[in-house]
Design an enzyme around this catalytic site. Structure first.
Site, PDB file in Angstrom:
ATOM      1  N   HIS A   1       0.724  -1.272  -0.298  1.00 39.84           N
ATOM      2  CA  HIS A   1      -0.012  -0.040  -0.071  1.00 39.84           C
ATOM      3  C   HIS A   1       1.033   1.442   0.184  1.00 39.84           C
ATOM      4  O   HIS A   1       0.566   2.213  -0.706  1.00 39.84           O
ATOM      5  CB  HIS A   1      -0.994   0.008   1.251  1.00 39.84           C
ATOM      6  CG  HIS A   1      -1.769   1.493   1.355  1.00 39.84           C
ATOM      7  ND1 HIS A   1      -2.939   1.496   0.785  1.00 39.84           N
ATOM      8  CD2 HIS A   1      -1.420   2.463   1.969  1.00 39.84           C
ATOM      9  CE1 HIS A   1      -3.253   2.612   1.012  1.00 39.84           C
ATOM     10  NE2 HIS A   1      -2.716   3.145   1.951  1.00 39.84           N
ATOM     11  N   GLU A   2       2.015   1.039   0.942  1.00 40.73           N
ATOM     12  CA  GLU A   2       2.625   2.449   0.939  1.00 40.73           C
ATOM     13  C   GLU A   2       3.628   2.437  -0.399  1.00 40.73           C
ATOM     14  O   GLU A   2       3.850   3.737  -0.808  1.00 40.73           O
ATOM     15  CB  GLU A   2       3.597   2.305   2.037  1.00 40.73           C
ATOM     16  CG  GLU A   2       3.083   2.386   3.272  1.00 40.73           C
ATOM     17  CD  GLU A   2       2.144   3.486   3.479  1.00 40.73           C
ATOM     18  OE1 GLU A   2       2.229   4.500   2.921  1.00 40.73           O
ATOM     19  OE2 GLU A   2       0.838   3.148   4.246  1.00 40.73           O
TER      20      GLU A   2
ATOM     21  N   HIS B   1       1.716   4.378  -2.980  1.00 43.67           N
ATOM     22  CA  HIS B   1       1.750   5.844  -2.858  1.00 43.67           C
ATOM     23  C   HIS B   1       2.952   6.433  -3.711  1.00 43.67           C
ATOM     24  O   HIS B   1       2.939   7.441  -4.338  1.00 43.67           O
ATOM     25  CB  HIS B   1       1.951   6.388  -1.374  1.00 43.67           C
ATOM     26  CG  HIS B   1       0.562   6.242  -0.658  1.00 43.67           C
ATOM     27  ND1 HIS B   1      -0.578   6.820  -1.265  1.00 43.67           N
ATOM     28  CD2 HIS B   1       0.368   5.715   0.462  1.00 43.67           C
ATOM     29  CE1 HIS B   1      -1.520   6.627  -0.404  1.00 43.67           C
ATOM     30  NE2 HIS B   1      -0.987   6.043   0.738  1.00 43.67           N
TER      31      HIS B   1
END
Length: 224
Positions: free
Chosen positions: A94-95, A98
């Site tokens: 998920h990070e 980004h």
């Protein structure tokens, strides 16, 4: 009605936090089939997307994971950095999502970055103006506080597509990189969905509070 409203804005964030913690705790005990750690997962997905300049670092705290666009670094909490769980690789991916958004100049991410100084200033000064406006019955000050608060609320709302998009990218990257099998997608989605719920709760509470203040301003104007 006020007590019902108060209960709602208090209970929704509490429930969201409990949900994310319980889901994370459950799937942090389930090992990913690939045996990869969160750090290895992040590095593999970054390299797969040509993001060789983005570093992966360990950071203290629980669920303190984040991507810092200023120095191009994915920071993972210790459990996720070293752990090999479904929860850990989901958070790591998920990070990295980004970081991929940053590389591709994802519109909502750029908009959110642009809003940061405005939102910070708005959240700091809004309640001062709102309280003075209510105590002194000065509708103009109350309205000014509401306008500043609206900037902070907009930031919360814009965060939603940014987070949902990062989670969607995470699922695609985890499968394509071979970090999880197809039969592990369900568990991974549960982790990402629970995390997203905290952002939904924060945005909902912020919007409800903004609506309440607007109704209060309308009532004050009618009394003038």
């Amino acid at each position: 009605m006020y007590f019902i409203y108060l209960a709602i804005i208090i209970l929704i964030p509490i429930y969201a936090q409990m949900k994310v913690k319980s889901t994370y705790k459950k799937y942090s005990k389930v090992s990913a089939s690939s045996g990869m750690s969160g750090a290895e997962t992040a590095r593999a997905i970054l390299d797969q997307n040509g993001l060789f300049n983005v570093r992966v670092e360990e950071t203290p705290g629980m669920l303190s994971d984040h991507y810092d666009p200023r120095d191009k670094t994915v920071r993972l909490s210790s459990d996720n950095y070293h752990g090999h769980s479904v929860a850990g690789v989901a958070v790591a991916a998920h990070e990295v999502g980004h970081a991929i958004q940053d590389k591709e100049a994802y519109a909502f991410l750029l908009f959110r970055h642009a809003l940061v100084p405005v939102a910070n200033f708005g959240s700091n000064i809004s309640w001062i103006l709102i309280l003075i406006g209510m105590l002194a019955s000065i509708s103009e000050l109350l309205l000014a506080g509401i306008v500043f608060m609206a900037a902070a609320v907009l930031f919360q709302v814009i965060t939603l597509p940014v987070e949902f998009n990062a989670s969607s990218r995470a699922m695609d990257q985890l499968v394509s990189a071979g970090v999880i099998r197809n039969d592990e997608e369900r568990e991974t989605k549960k982790v990402l969905s629970a995390a997203a719920m905290t952002y939904v709760a924060a945005a909902l509470v912020a919007v409800l509070e903004l609506v309440r203040l607007l109704l209060m301003y309308t009532g004050m104007r009618e009394e003038d």
